[in-house]
Design an enzyme around this catalytic site. Sequence first.
Site, PDB file in Angstrom:
ATOM      1  N   SER A  12      -6.835  -3.424  14.271  1.00  0.00           N
ATOM      2  CA  SER A  12      -6.311  -2.703  15.440  1.00  0.00           C
ATOM      3  C   SER A  12      -7.402  -2.240  16.403  1.00  0.00           C
ATOM      4  O   SER A  12      -7.250  -2.364  17.622  1.00  0.00           O
ATOM      5  CB  SER A  12      -5.472  -1.516  14.972  1.00  0.00           C
ATOM      6  N   LYS A  70     -11.931  -7.598   5.725  1.00  0.00           N
ATOM      7  CA  LYS A  70     -11.333  -6.728   6.744  1.00  0.00           C
ATOM      8  C   LYS A  70     -12.209  -5.510   6.970  1.00  0.00           C
ATOM      9  O   LYS A  70     -12.598  -4.879   5.986  1.00  0.00           O
ATOM     10  CB  LYS A  70      -9.954  -6.294   6.244  1.00  0.00           C
ATOM     11  N   CYS A 114      -0.181   4.271   1.680  1.00  0.00           N
ATOM     12  CA  CYS A 114      -0.576   5.276   2.683  1.00  0.00           C
ATOM     13  C   CYS A 114       0.480   5.528   3.749  1.00  0.00           C
ATOM     14  O   CYS A 114       0.573   6.635   4.263  1.00  0.00           O
ATOM     15  CB  CYS A 114      -1.918   4.912   3.316  1.00  0.00           C
ATOM     16  N   GLU A 169     -16.238  -7.761  -5.254  1.00  0.00           N
ATOM     17  CA  GLU A 169     -14.809  -7.462  -5.102  1.00  0.00           C
ATOM     18  C   GLU A 169     -13.992  -8.766  -5.009  1.00  0.00           C
ATOM     19  O   GLU A 169     -12.935  -8.887  -5.613  1.00  0.00           O
ATOM     20  CB  GLU A 169     -14.567  -6.640  -3.825  1.00  0.00           C
ATOM     21  N   CYS A 193       0.867  -1.179   0.000  1.00  0.00           N
ATOM     22  CA  CYS A 193       0.000   0.000   0.000  1.00  0.00           C
ATOM     23  C   CYS A 193       0.901   1.225   0.000  1.00  0.00           C
ATOM     24  O   CYS A 193       2.098   1.118   0.259  1.00  0.00           O
ATOM     25  CB  CYS A 193      -0.906  -0.003   1.232  1.00  0.00           C
ATOM     26  N   LYS A 244     -12.394  -4.934   1.655  1.00  0.00           N
ATOM     27  CA  LYS A 244     -11.808  -4.082   2.695  1.00  0.00           C
ATOM     28  C   LYS A 244     -12.678  -2.837   2.846  1.00  0.00           C
ATOM     29  O   LYS A 244     -12.885  -2.099   1.896  1.00  0.00           O
ATOM     30  CB  LYS A 244     -10.383  -3.687   2.333  1.00  0.00           C
ATOM     31  N   CYS A 300      -3.809   6.132  -0.200  1.00  0.00           N
ATOM     32  CA  CYS A 300      -3.262   4.868  -0.695  1.00  0.00           C
ATOM     33  C   CYS A 300      -2.904   4.929  -2.180  1.00  0.00           C
ATOM     34  O   CYS A 300      -2.663   3.884  -2.801  1.00  0.00           O
ATOM     35  CB  CYS A 300      -4.250   3.738  -0.413  1.00  0.00           C
ATOM     36  N   ARG A 337     -11.022   7.658   3.255  1.00  0.00           N
ATOM     37  CA  ARG A 337     -10.727   6.625   2.253  1.00  0.00           C
ATOM     38  C   ARG A 337     -11.995   6.078   1.579  1.00  0.00           C
ATOM     39  O   ARG A 337     -11.977   5.010   0.992  1.00  0.00           O
ATOM     40  CB  ARG A 337      -9.986   5.472   2.911  1.00  0.00           C
ATOM     41  N   TYR A 397      -3.420  -9.198  16.280  1.00  0.00           N
ATOM     42  CA  TYR A 397      -2.420  -8.722  17.239  1.00  0.00           C
ATOM     43  C   TYR A 397      -2.450  -9.581  18.497  1.00  0.00           C
ATOM     44  O   TYR A 397      -1.594  -9.443  19.360  1.00  0.00           O
ATOM     45  CB  TYR A 397      -2.664  -7.240  17.556  1.00  0.00           C
TER      46      TYR A 397
HETATM   47  C1  PBG Z   1      -3.042   0.048   4.731  1.00  0.00           C
HETATM   48  C2  PBG Z   1      -3.636  -0.769   5.810  1.00  0.00           C
HETATM   49  C3  PBG Z   1      -4.472  -0.384   6.868  1.00  0.00           C
HETATM   50  C4  PBG Z   1      -4.633  -1.513   7.666  1.00  0.00           C
HETATM   51  C5  PBG Z   1      -3.941  -2.548   7.066  1.00  0.00           C
HETATM   52  N1  PBG Z   1      -3.358  -2.073   5.909  1.00  0.00           N
HETATM   53  C6  PBG Z   1      -5.030   0.943   7.236  1.00  0.00           C
HETATM   54  C7  PBG Z   1      -5.971   1.643   6.359  1.00  0.00           C
HETATM   55  O1  PBG Z   1      -6.437   1.144   5.343  1.00  0.00           O
HETATM   56  O2  PBG Z   1      -6.222   2.807   6.697  1.00  0.00           O
HETATM   57  C8  PBG Z   1      -5.407  -1.562   8.961  1.00  0.00           C
HETATM   58  C9  PBG Z   1      -5.034  -2.658   9.903  1.00  0.00           C
HETATM   59  C10 PBG Z   1      -5.531  -2.491  11.298  1.00  0.00           C
HETATM   60  O3  PBG Z   1      -6.319  -1.587  11.620  1.00  0.00           O
HETATM   61  O4  PBG Z   1      -5.115  -3.292  12.134  1.00  0.00           O
HETATM   62  N2  PBG Z   1      -3.905   0.564   3.797  1.00  0.00           N
END
Ligand code: PBG
Length: 325
Positions: free
Chosen positions: A275, A249, A123, A234, A121, A196, A131, A218, A314
């Site tokens: 996260s 995700k 970003c 997708e 990516c 995603k 991104c 985004r 995590y």
């Molecule tokens: C990169 C990316 C992101 C995450 C994984 N790859 C952040 C986003 O899209 O803003 C998030 C992972 C997480 O929150 O643990 N684009």
Amino acid sequence: MSVFPIYRPRRLRANENLRRLVRETSLSIDDLIYPMFVVHGRDTAIEITSMPGCYQYSVDRLVSAAKELVSLGIPGTILFGIPETKDPLGLEAYAEDGIIQQAVRAIKDAIPDLLVMTDVCLCEYTDHGHCGIIEGGEVQNDPTLDLLVKESVSHAQAGADVIAPSDMMDGRVGAIRDALDDEGYENIPIMAYSAKYASAFYGPFREAAESAPQFGDRRSYQMDPANSEEGLREVALDIEEGADIVMVKPALSYLDVIHQVKTEFQMPVAAYNVSGEYAMIKAAAQNGWVDEKRVALEVLTSIKRAGADMILTYFAKSVVEWLEN
Ligand code: PBG
């Protein structure tokens, strides 16, 4: 099916041995991928405030952390890089000596057995935090593909085992597959972040990866949380373009999507326990409001029950400890 009193569902819940025998879903070490963050510098491990127990590691410390994963029996890691400097085109994302390229080389040199996946990516690397390439205030799809392709090839050259594009540009899986094949990496799998969503659950990650968008959000490239049919489209596209593993995700608010993807496509499905999902449990547990172990295992088991074959989480290291006791 017979009914009460002939059928008494409680009979098979009477003790743990019976419960073990009829348990439909099991969470195992084999399901886990542990995400890690890597920064420039030496002998550095900075704890991420909103993700207790997770760190930004310098390459040397990352190698030690990777060794720990092997000793715990965790099959793989996925790496995220924080560059030295950011710029409009995210140059470090595809630099030969970029932070991820250095990290992959160091891990593969020290411990070739650990599966190293790389998030592809821009970003983390762009000064605007989006991104893709920005023109006229908009993220440009097709010009961004060239950069994602360069980034993927440079990860493969550094020794990455799996390439994981997370940018959500249209057509990126096909473009990356073609380029990897041209460069002789036809055996490197692509794990596509396929469905995603534009999620508020990425908040803590953006602190960890220093990747918050500097303007806007985004939603012009990540998906609307209200849509599941679109998620299936997708996934279908990514499979057609050559994805080997498809990802949903975040995970917890999207269990229905995980389930539909698994039943519809019979492909390996990854789910990202992101996260914010981690941070919520950690914060509540620190307050004594929930039992961290039980809540985390319940969440991860539900992700498996929904249909995920593997989970990026995590909690991976804690899970090993919990499952072993
Ligand atoms: C990169 C990316 C992101 C995450 C994984 N790859 C952040 C986003 O899209 O803003 C998030 C992972 C997480 O929150 O643990 N684009």
